[in-house]
Design an enzyme around this catalytic site. Structure first.
Site, PDB file in Angstrom:
ATOM      1  N   GLU A 266      26.445 -48.062 -56.330  1.00 33.21           N
ATOM      2  CA  GLU A 266      26.982 -47.658 -57.642  1.00 33.21           C
ATOM      3  C   GLU A 266      25.806 -47.698 -58.605  1.00 33.21           C
ATOM      4  OE1 GLU A 266      30.069 -46.747 -58.127  1.00 33.21           O
ATOM      5  OE2 GLU A 266      31.089 -47.452 -56.325  1.00 33.21           O
ATOM      6  N   CYS A 300      27.482 -47.617 -67.494  1.00 34.28           N
ATOM      7  CA  CYS A 300      26.984 -46.627 -66.534  1.00 34.28           C
ATOM      8  C   CYS A 300      27.560 -45.256 -66.860  1.00 34.28           C
ATOM      9  CB  CYS A 300      27.320 -47.048 -65.114  1.00 34.28           C
ATOM     10  SG  CYS A 300      29.031 -47.546 -64.934  1.00 34.28           S
TER      11      CYS A 300
HETATM   12  P1  NAD Z   1      19.106 -53.467 -62.083  1.00 37.89           P
HETATM   13  O1  NAD Z   1      18.915 -52.409 -61.065  1.00 37.89           O
HETATM   14  O2  NAD Z   1      17.922 -53.928 -62.826  1.00 37.89           O
HETATM   15  O3  NAD Z   1      19.751 -54.768 -61.406  1.00 37.89           O
HETATM   16  C1  NAD Z   1      21.011 -54.745 -60.786  1.00 37.89           C
HETATM   17  C2  NAD Z   1      21.106 -55.854 -59.768  1.00 37.89           C
HETATM   18  O4  NAD Z   1      20.283 -55.539 -58.645  1.00 37.89           O
HETATM   19  C3  NAD Z   1      20.646 -57.228 -60.261  1.00 37.89           C
HETATM   20  O5  NAD Z   1      21.527 -58.208 -59.773  1.00 37.89           O
HETATM   21  C4  NAD Z   1      19.262 -57.372 -59.611  1.00 37.89           C
HETATM   22  O6  NAD Z   1      18.867 -58.700 -59.413  1.00 37.89           O
HETATM   23  C5  NAD Z   1      19.478 -56.657 -58.293  1.00 37.89           C
HETATM   24  N1  NAD Z   1      18.279 -56.114 -57.637  1.00 37.89           N
HETATM   25  C6  NAD Z   1      17.260 -55.433 -58.212  1.00 37.89           C
HETATM   26  N2  NAD Z   1      16.385 -55.023 -57.272  1.00 37.89           N
HETATM   27  C7  NAD Z   1      16.865 -55.424 -56.071  1.00 37.89           C
HETATM   28  C8  NAD Z   1      16.414 -55.308 -54.718  1.00 37.89           C
HETATM   29  N3  NAD Z   1      15.285 -54.676 -54.412  1.00 37.89           N
HETATM   30  N4  NAD Z   1      17.167 -55.846 -53.736  1.00 37.89           N
HETATM   31  C9  NAD Z   1      18.341 -56.477 -54.030  1.00 37.89           C
HETATM   32  N5  NAD Z   1      18.798 -56.645 -55.285  1.00 37.89           N
HETATM   33  C10 NAD Z   1      18.077 -56.124 -56.302  1.00 37.89           C
HETATM   34  O7  NAD Z   1      20.233 -52.930 -63.102  1.00 37.89           O
HETATM   35  P2  NAD Z   1      20.678 -53.517 -64.517  1.00 37.89           P
HETATM   36  O8  NAD Z   1      19.606 -53.298 -65.526  1.00 37.89           O
HETATM   37  O9  NAD Z   1      21.245 -54.884 -64.353  1.00 37.89           O
HETATM   38  O10 NAD Z   1      21.922 -52.556 -64.843  1.00 37.89           O
HETATM   39  C11 NAD Z   1      21.817 -51.303 -65.449  1.00 37.89           C
HETATM   40  C12 NAD Z   1      21.866 -50.197 -64.421  1.00 37.89           C
HETATM   41  O11 NAD Z   1      23.031 -50.322 -63.615  1.00 37.89           O
HETATM   42  C13 NAD Z   1      21.974 -48.815 -65.042  1.00 37.89           C
HETATM   43  O12 NAD Z   1      21.166 -47.927 -64.323  1.00 37.89           O
HETATM   44  C14 NAD Z   1      23.439 -48.456 -64.888  1.00 37.89           C
HETATM   45  O13 NAD Z   1      23.720 -47.074 -64.892  1.00 37.89           O
HETATM   46  C15 NAD Z   1      23.729 -49.078 -63.561  1.00 37.89           C
HETATM   47  N6  NAD Z   1      25.157 -49.327 -63.397  1.00 37.89           N
HETATM   48  C16 NAD Z   1      25.838 -48.489 -62.564  1.00 37.89           C
HETATM   49  C17 NAD Z   1      27.205 -48.668 -62.398  1.00 37.89           C
HETATM   50  C18 NAD Z   1      27.993 -47.751 -61.510  1.00 37.89           C
HETATM   51  O14 NAD Z   1      29.116 -48.093 -61.182  1.00 37.89           O
HETATM   52  N7  NAD Z   1      27.480 -46.608 -61.099  1.00 37.89           N
HETATM   53  C19 NAD Z   1      27.868 -49.701 -63.072  1.00 37.89           C
HETATM   54  C20 NAD Z   1      27.135 -50.537 -63.905  1.00 37.89           C
HETATM   55  C21 NAD Z   1      25.766 -50.334 -64.059  1.00 37.89           C
END
Ligand code: NAD
Length: 512
Positions: A266, A300
Site C-alpha cells: 500500500e 495517501c
Molecule cells: P515510509 O516509507 O518512510 O515508512 C513506512 C514504514 O516502512 C515505516 O514503518 C518504516 O520504518 C518502514 N520501512 C521503511 N523502509 C523499510 C525497509 N526497507 N524495510 C522494511 N520496512 C521499511 O513512509 P511514511 O513517511 O511513514 O508514510 C508516508 C508514505 O506512505 C506516503 O508515500 C504515503 O502515500 C504512503 N501511504 C500509503 C498508504 C496506502 O494505503 N497506499 C497509506 C498510508 C500512507
C-alpha cells in the site's frame, strides 16, 4: 487565514496522561533510544526501548507458535476476540483518538475518525468470521466432489506508515485474526506511542477472551527500518502488508518475491480530480478543499492534481483560492482548526523543495509558507499551497507528502483522463460531473486506472467495506473490505472420490 493564536499546551504531559488511561505503564516511556515527539509542539514525549533484530526474530518465532494454536480455534470464536477488541476501542475512543492527534498531528475529528475506522473494521471482521467460505465446483468425474477450502495462513507482518498510525494495523489485524493468523506489527518509528496503546487494548481484549488466545498472537516490534527488514526477511512470515512510500515498497517487494512470500503493498499515491463543465461547483469546492487540505495533505489519498475544464476554470479558481485563504491552520486540538502540523522538518523541507521545483517549471504559487507565529522551532505548520501549472511537469508527477495542489486546465474529457492516468502512481481519483456519459466512462475500463475511482466525491475518505489499494507504483495491494480477506488465508482445492472406481481426468487411461 487564521493562524494559531496561543502557545500550545504541553503535548508531553497530555500524552503521558492519556497513555496511563489506556493502560500503558509509565516505565515503558523512558530509558530507551527511540525518541517520540509530538508534531504539535515538536516536544519529546517519550524515549522508547527499540527491539534488536535478534529480539525481533525471537518474537516472530513466538508468533508462529501462537499461529499454530490459534488456527485450531473455530473462526466464529476467533471473531469473538475481535468483537472484544472493538469493544475496547469503543470504550477508549476518546483517549486513543486524542493520542492520534497528539502523535500524528491530526485535527480532533480526524483523530477520532481514525479510531472509528478501527471499530468499523472490527465489526466487519466479526461478521466475516462466519462467512469464510469457498466454492463447490462442478467436476467432470462421476461420484466425485471438487471444492475449495480456506485455511489460516501463518504470521502476518504489518508495517505501517506514520499518517494512519493505528487504522492500517486494524485493517490488516482484524481480518488476520478472524482468518486464524497471528500478527506482528512494526509501526512507523514516528508514531510508536499510538501503537503501544493499541497493543495494550488488544491485551485487555485477549485477557477477557481467555486462554484460547495464545501469547504472541499480537506482537508489537518498536524500531526503525532494520526491524521492518527483520520482518520482511523472516521465513516464517508468509505475508507482509507494508504501507508507506513507494521507495519503501521497492525495497520490500523484491525481498518478499525472492522468498515467494505474499506482499500487500500500500504505497504512495498522486491522486487527481477532474472538474467538468457540468459539475456542481458548490459540491465540488467542498470535495476538493477537504481532499486537498485535510490531514494537512498527509493522506495517501490526498488530492494532489486537479484538472479543471477551461470553461469553468475562471469561475472555480477564485472560489478555491478563497477557501485556501480562509482555512484555519494551527494546533489540531483547537476548535475550528482544519489543518494541523506537518509530521516533521523533513516533510517541511520536502514541501519547500517541491515548491521551488514547481516555480522553476512555471508554476504560480499561492500559499505554502511556514506559519510559525507561536509554534516552537520543532513544529512545522504551513499554509496549504495551490499551484497553477501550465503542464504536468516532473514535480507534479511525483508524490510530495504535504498540502500542495497542482491545478491545470484541460479542453476535452479524453485529454483530462489521459493526463490523470499519466502519473506513475494509481491510488485514487475522482470526477465531478453531472454528465452521465462522463461519469460512466470515468469508472469504466477505459477511464481512471486507479484502485479507487469516485464520482462527485473527492478521492480521499474511503470506507472499510470496499477493498482499499491502488495500481502501478501504489503497489497493487488490497486490504479492508470486499474479498480482501482472501490474502490472509491459504486456499486449497480438494477433490473427493466417493465411488468405487478411479476415473482419471481428461480421459487419461493408466490401468496397472
Ligand atoms: P515510509 O516509507 O518512510 O515508512 C513506512 C514504514 O516502512 C515505516 O514503518 C518504516 O520504518 C518502514 N520501512 C521503511 N523502509 C523499510 C525497509 N526497507 N524495510 C522494511 N520496512 C521499511 O513512509 P511514511 O513517511 O511513514 O508514510 C508516508 C508514505 O506512505 C506516503 O508515500 C504515503 O502515500 C504512503 N501511504 C500509503 C498508504 C496506502 O494505503 N497506499 C497509506 C498510508 C500512507
Amino acid at each position: 487565514m487564521t493562524q494559531q493564536n496561543s502557545v500550545p499546551a504541553s503535548a508531553a504531559s497530555e500524552t503521558a496522561g492519556l497513555l496511563a488511561r489506556l493502560g500503558v505503564p509509565a516505565s515503558v516511556l523512558t530509558g530507551g533510544s527511540l525518541v517520540a515527539r509530538s508534531p504539535i509542539t515538536g516536544e519529546e514525549t517519550a524515549r522508547l526501548k527499540e527491539v534488536s533484530p535478534a529480539e525481533a526474530k525471537a518474537a516472530i518465532d513466538k508468533a508462529h507458535e501462537a499461529f499454530l494454536a490459534w488456527r485450531k480455534v473455530p473462526a466464529p470464536r476467533r471473531g469473538e476476540l475481535v468483537r472484544l477488541l472493538g469493544e475496547e476501542l469503543r470504550a477508549h475512543k476518546a483517549e486513543l483518538g486524542r493520542l492520534v492527534t497528539l502523535e500524528a498531528g491530526k485535527v480532533t475529528s480526524e483523530g477520532l475518525g481514525e479510531v472509528q475506522e478501527m471499530i468499523d473494521i472490527c465489526d466487519y471482521a466479526v461478521g466475516l468470521s462466519r462467512q469464510l467460505f469457498g466454492l463447490t465446483i462442478a467436476t467432470e468425474r462421476s461420484e466425485h466432489r471438487m471444492m475449495e477450502t480456506w485455511h489460516p495462513l501463518g504470521v502476518v507482518g504489518v508495517i505501517s506508515a506514520f499518517n494512519f498510525p493505528v487504522a492500517v494495523w486494524s485493517w490488516n489485524a482484524a481480518l488476520a485474526f478472524v482468518c486464524g493468523d497471528s500478527v506482528v506489527w512494526k509501526p512507523s518509528e514516528k508514531t510508536p506511542l499510538t501503537a503501544i496503546a493499541v497493543q495494550a487494548l488488544f491485551e485487555k481484549a485477549a485477557a477477557k477472551f481467555g486462554p484460547e488466545a495464545p501469547a504472541g498472537l499480537s506482537t508489537l516490534l518498536i524500531g526503525g527500518r532494520e526491524i521492518g527488514e527483520a520482518l520482511v526477511d523472516h521465513p516464517k512470515v508468509p505475508l507482509v502488508s507494508a504501507t508507506g512510500s513507494t521507495a519503501m515498497g521497492r525495497q520490500v517487494g523484491p525481498k518478499l518475491a525472492q522468498r515467494f512470500a505474499r506482499a500487500v503493498l500500500e504505497l504512495g499515491g498522486n491522486n487527481a480530480a477532474i472538474i467538468t463543465p457540468s459539475a456542481d461547483l458548490d459540491l465540488t469546492l467542498r470535495g476538493v478543499a477537504f481532499a486537498a487540505m485535510g490531514t494537512a495533505g498527509q493522506r495517501c489519498t490526498t488530492l494532489r492534481r486537479l484538472f479543471v475544464h477551461e470553461s469553468v476554470y475562471d469561475a472555480f479558481l477564485p472560489r478555491l483560492k478563497a477557501a485556501y485563504g480562509s482555512v484555519t491552520v494551527g494546533d489540531p486540538r483547537a476548535e475550528g482548526v482544519l489543518v494541523g502540523p506537518l509530521i516533521d522538518q523533513g516533510a517541511y523541507l520536502a514541501m519547500q523543495k517541491a515548491l521551488v521545483d514547481a516555480r522553476d517549471a512555471g508554476g504560480v504559487i499561492t500559499g505554502g509558507e511556514r506559519v510559525s507565529a507561536d509554534a516552537a522551532d520543532g513544529a512545522f505548520y504551513v499554509r496549504p499551497a495551490l499551484v497553477e501549472m501550465g503542464r504536468q511537469a516532473d514535480v507534479v508527477l511525483r508524490e510530495t507528502f504535504a498540502p500542495i495542489l497542482y491545478v491545470m486546465k484541460y479542453s476535452t474529457f479524453e485529454e483530462a483522463v489521459a493526463l490523470q492516468n499519466d502519473a506513475p502512481q494509481g491510488l485514487s481519483s475522482s470526477v465531478f460531473t453531472n454528465d452521465m456519459r462522463e461519469a460512466e466512462r470515468f469508472i469504466s475500463g477505459e477511464g481512471s486506472d486507479c484502485g479507487i475511482a469516485n464520482v462527485n466525491i473527492g478521492p480521499s475518505g474511503a470506507e472499510i467495506g470496499g477493498a482499499f489499494g491502488g495500481e502501478k507504483e501504489t503497489g497493487g495491494g488490497r486490504e479492508a473490505g470486499s474479498d480482501s480477506w482472501k490474502a490472509y488465508m491459504r486456499r486449497a482445492t480438494n477433490t473427493l472420490n466417493y465411488g468405487k472406481t478411479l476415473p482419471l481426468a481428461q480421459g487419461v487411461k493408466f490401468d496397472v
